[in-house]
Write a protein that holds these residues in place. Structure first.
Motif, PDB file in Angstrom:
ATOM      1  N   ILE A 101     -29.255  34.924  23.887  1.00 26.61           N
ATOM      2  CA  ILE A 101     -28.654  34.851  25.217  1.00 26.61           C
ATOM      3  C   ILE A 101     -29.458  35.713  26.170  1.00 26.61           C
ATOM      4  CG2 ILE A 101     -26.635  35.424  26.604  1.00 26.61           C
ATOM      5  CD1 ILE A 101     -24.935  34.867  24.130  1.00 26.61           C
ATOM      6  N   VAL A 102     -29.957  35.117  27.224  1.00 27.14           N
ATOM      7  CA  VAL A 102     -30.673  35.842  28.267  1.00 27.14           C
ATOM      8  C   VAL A 102     -29.698  36.132  29.403  1.00 27.14           C
ATOM      9  CG1 VAL A 102     -32.572  35.759  29.925  1.00 27.14           C
ATOM     10  CG2 VAL A 102     -32.853  34.775  27.656  1.00 27.14           C
ATOM     11  N   GLN A 103     -28.960  35.118  29.792  1.00 19.23           N
ATOM     12  CA  GLN A 103     -27.928  35.267  30.815  1.00 19.23           C
ATOM     13  C   GLN A 103     -26.897  34.185  30.575  1.00 19.23           C
ATOM     14  OE1 GLN A 103     -29.182  35.083  34.910  1.00 19.23           O
ATOM     15  NE2 GLN A 103     -27.154  34.506  35.594  1.00 19.23           N
ATOM     16  N   THR A 104     -25.647  34.530  30.689  1.00 18.46           N
ATOM     17  CA  THR A 104     -24.592  33.527  30.564  1.00 18.46           C
ATOM     18  C   THR A 104     -23.426  33.913  31.456  1.00 18.46           C
ATOM     19  OG1 THR A 104     -23.154  32.294  29.082  1.00 18.46           O
ATOM     20  CG2 THR A 104     -23.541  34.593  28.527  1.00 18.46           C
ATOM     21  N   GLU A 105     -22.826  32.923  32.032  1.00 18.79           N
ATOM     22  CA  GLU A 105     -21.635  33.118  32.846  1.00 18.79           C
ATOM     23  C   GLU A 105     -20.458  32.364  32.256  1.00 18.79           C
ATOM     24  OE1 GLU A 105     -22.721  32.067  36.842  1.00 18.79           O
ATOM     25  OE2 GLU A 105     -24.182  33.684  36.970  1.00 18.79           O
ATOM     26  N   ARG A 106     -20.696  31.744  31.118  1.00 20.63           N
ATOM     27  CA  ARG A 106     -19.656  30.972  30.454  1.00 20.63           C
ATOM     28  C   ARG A 106     -18.970  31.828  29.402  1.00 20.63           C
ATOM     29  NH1 ARG A 106     -20.496  25.415  31.295  1.00 20.63           N
ATOM     30  NH2 ARG A 106     -22.458  25.019  32.351  1.00 20.63           N
ATOM     31  N   HIS A 107     -17.686  31.595  29.249  1.00 21.12           N
ATOM     32  CA  HIS A 107     -16.893  32.318  28.262  1.00 21.12           C
ATOM     33  C   HIS A 107     -17.108  31.692  26.890  1.00 21.12           C
ATOM     34  CE1 HIS A 107     -13.424  34.622  26.803  1.00 21.12           C
ATOM     35  NE2 HIS A 107     -13.224  33.575  26.042  1.00 21.12           N
ATOM     36  N   THR A 108     -17.264  32.516  25.868  1.00 23.42           N
ATOM     37  CA  THR A 108     -17.269  32.041  24.488  1.00 23.42           C
ATOM     38  C   THR A 108     -16.351  32.944  23.684  1.00 23.42           C
ATOM     39  OG1 THR A 108     -19.212  33.379  23.952  1.00 23.42           O
ATOM     40  CG2 THR A 108     -19.607  31.067  24.522  1.00 23.42           C
ATOM     41  N   GLY A 109     -15.829  32.410  22.610  1.00 22.26           N
ATOM     42  CA  GLY A 109     -14.930  33.181  21.765  1.00 22.26           C
ATOM     43  C   GLY A 109     -13.479  32.835  22.042  1.00 22.26           C
ATOM     44  N   GLU A 110     -12.614  33.660  21.506  1.00 19.47           N
ATOM     45  CA  GLU A 110     -11.176  33.428  21.656  1.00 19.47           C
ATOM     46  C   GLU A 110     -10.711  33.783  23.058  1.00 19.47           C
ATOM     47  OE1 GLU A 110      -9.030  35.419  18.573  1.00 19.47           O
ATOM     48  OE2 GLU A 110     -10.082  34.337  16.984  1.00 19.47           O
ATOM     49  N   PHE A 111      -9.676  33.098  23.495  1.00 23.09           N
ATOM     50  CA  PHE A 111      -9.066  33.399  24.781  1.00 23.09           C
ATOM     51  C   PHE A 111      -7.565  33.178  24.699  1.00 23.09           C
ATOM     52  CE2 PHE A 111      -9.962  28.881  24.939  1.00 23.09           C
ATOM     53  CZ  PHE A 111      -8.800  28.342  25.497  1.00 23.09           C
ATOM     54  N   GLU A 112      -6.853  33.841  25.584  1.00 22.74           N
ATOM     55  CA  GLU A 112      -5.413  33.637  25.754  1.00 22.74           C
ATOM     56  C   GLU A 112      -5.064  34.005  27.185  1.00 22.74           C
ATOM     57  OE1 GLU A 112      -1.125  35.225  24.073  1.00 22.74           O
ATOM     58  OE2 GLU A 112      -2.889  35.375  22.788  1.00 22.74           O
ATOM     59  N   ARG A 113      -4.351  33.114  27.849  1.00 21.14           N
ATOM     60  CA  ARG A 113      -3.961  33.380  29.226  1.00 21.14           C
ATOM     61  C   ARG A 113      -2.525  32.938  29.435  1.00 21.14           C
ATOM     62  NH1 ARG A 113      -6.326  31.609  35.030  1.00 21.14           N
ATOM     63  NH2 ARG A 113      -4.800  32.787  36.199  1.00 21.14           N
ATOM     64  N   ALA A 114      -1.727  33.842  29.999  1.00 17.75           N
ATOM     65  CA  ALA A 114      -0.358  33.525  30.393  1.00 17.75           C
ATOM     66  C   ALA A 114      -0.376  33.211  31.885  1.00 17.75           C
ATOM     67  CB  ALA A 114       0.570  34.694  30.096  1.00 17.75           C
ATOM     68  N   ILE A 115       0.054  32.026  32.231  1.00 21.70           N
ATOM     69  CA  ILE A 115       0.080  31.587  33.623  1.00 21.70           C
ATOM     70  C   ILE A 115       1.523  31.672  34.103  1.00 21.70           C
ATOM     71  CG2 ILE A 115      -0.395  29.671  35.185  1.00 21.70           C
ATOM     72  CD1 ILE A 115      -2.369  28.694  32.909  1.00 21.70           C
ATOM     73  N   SER A 116       1.769  32.574  35.038  1.00 26.44           N
ATOM     74  CA  SER A 116       3.122  32.766  35.554  1.00 26.44           C
ATOM     75  C   SER A 116       3.560  31.554  36.354  1.00 26.44           C
ATOM     76  CB  SER A 116       3.190  34.003  36.451  1.00 26.44           C
ATOM     77  OG  SER A 116       2.900  35.148  35.708  1.00 26.44           O
ATOM     78  N   LEU A 117       4.821  31.194  36.170  1.00 22.76           N
ATOM     79  CA  LEU A 117       5.384  30.056  36.890  1.00 22.76           C
ATOM     80  C   LEU A 117       6.214  30.554  38.061  1.00 22.76           C
ATOM     81  CD1 LEU A 117       6.463  27.924  33.808  1.00 22.76           C
ATOM     82  CD2 LEU A 117       4.383  27.727  35.183  1.00 22.76           C
ATOM     83  N   PRO A 118       6.249  29.804  39.151  1.00 15.14           N
ATOM     84  CA  PRO A 118       6.983  30.253  40.333  1.00 15.14           C
ATOM     85  C   PRO A 118       8.497  30.123  40.204  1.00 15.14           C
ATOM     86  CG  PRO A 118       5.986  28.109  40.734  1.00 15.14           C
ATOM     87  CD  PRO A 118       5.502  28.579  39.388  1.00 15.14           C
ATOM     88  N   GLU A 119       8.964  29.446  39.145  1.00 20.32           N
ATOM     89  CA  GLU A 119      10.402  29.297  38.932  1.00 20.32           C
ATOM     90  C   GLU A 119      10.662  29.052  37.455  1.00 20.32           C
ATOM     91  OE1 GLU A 119      10.885  26.098  41.702  1.00 20.32           O
ATOM     92  OE2 GLU A 119      10.734  24.578  40.154  1.00 20.32           O
ATOM     93  N   SER A 120      11.919  29.237  37.040  1.00 20.99           N
ATOM     94  CA  SER A 120      12.284  29.028  35.639  1.00 20.99           C
ATOM     95  C   SER A 120      12.225  27.548  35.290  1.00 20.99           C
ATOM     96  CB  SER A 120      13.694  29.556  35.380  1.00 20.99           C
ATOM     97  OG  SER A 120      13.708  30.954  35.521  1.00 20.99           O
ATOM     98  N   ILE A 121      12.104  27.317  34.014  1.00 20.67           N
ATOM     99  CA  ILE A 121      12.016  25.952  33.506  1.00 20.67           C
ATOM    100  C   ILE A 121      13.372  25.539  32.962  1.00 20.67           C
ATOM    101  CG2 ILE A 121      10.942  24.499  31.754  1.00 20.67           C
ATOM    102  CD1 ILE A 121       8.534  26.359  31.878  1.00 20.67           C
TER     103      ILE A 121
END
Length: 153
Positions: A101-121
């Motif tokens: 890798i010389v330069q990278t802007e892309r994500h590699t590996g594991e990820f987890e993201r919680a996306i908040s919702l504007p209202e209950s489901i």
């Protein structure tokens, strides 16, 4: 009056830092360590909070969440939902494993993201998800509350 407060503060700071307070504040090694916390030194630009990128849109009858997952396979993604968040979890496999890798802007590996919702489901709501060409689309029905009259005392 303000100068007196500053002098007292400086004297107190000198007691705790043995006269080296300002040296440690402006120390280049300290500044460099702080900057390393916010950027990777191996040419990568990764931010756990911004990957994957997501949009949350509200319509009259549903919420639409669009999540960008470039280069990710459908079978490498897990999706879950709670009252106020959608959690997207998975893994991005490296594209070229035998290259340096010389330069990278892309994500590699594991990820987890919680996306908040504007209202209950709504618990009875039917949530659907579709994954196509690196785009995960999640549709969540909105709670439709009937209009309720309120008695004014």
């Amino acid at each position: 009056m303000q100068n007196d407060n500053i002098k007292r503060w400086l004297e107190l700071a000198k007691q705790f830092q043995q006269g080296q307070f300002w040296d440690s504040v402006f120390d280049s090694d300290y500044t460099e360590q702080m900057m390393k916390q916010f950027s990777a030194t191996d040419g990568t630009a990764k931010s756990a909070s911004s990957f994957p990128r997501a949009d949350v849109l509200l319509g009259m009858r549903e919420m639409l969440i669009r999540v960008d997952l470039p280069g990710v396979r459908k079978e490498d993604v897990e999706l879950s939902v709670s009252d106020n968040a959608v959690v997207v979890k998975g893994i991005v496999h490296p594209f070229a494993q035998n290259m340096k890798i010389v330069q990278t802007e892309r994500h590699t590996g594991e990820f987890e993201r919680a996306i908040s919702l504007p209202e209950s489901i709504a618990p009875q709501g039917k949530i659907t998800a579709r994954f196509e060409n690196g785009l995960l689309e999640i549709r969540i029905p909105r709670v439709q509350r009937p209009r309720e009259e309120i008695k004014i005392d």
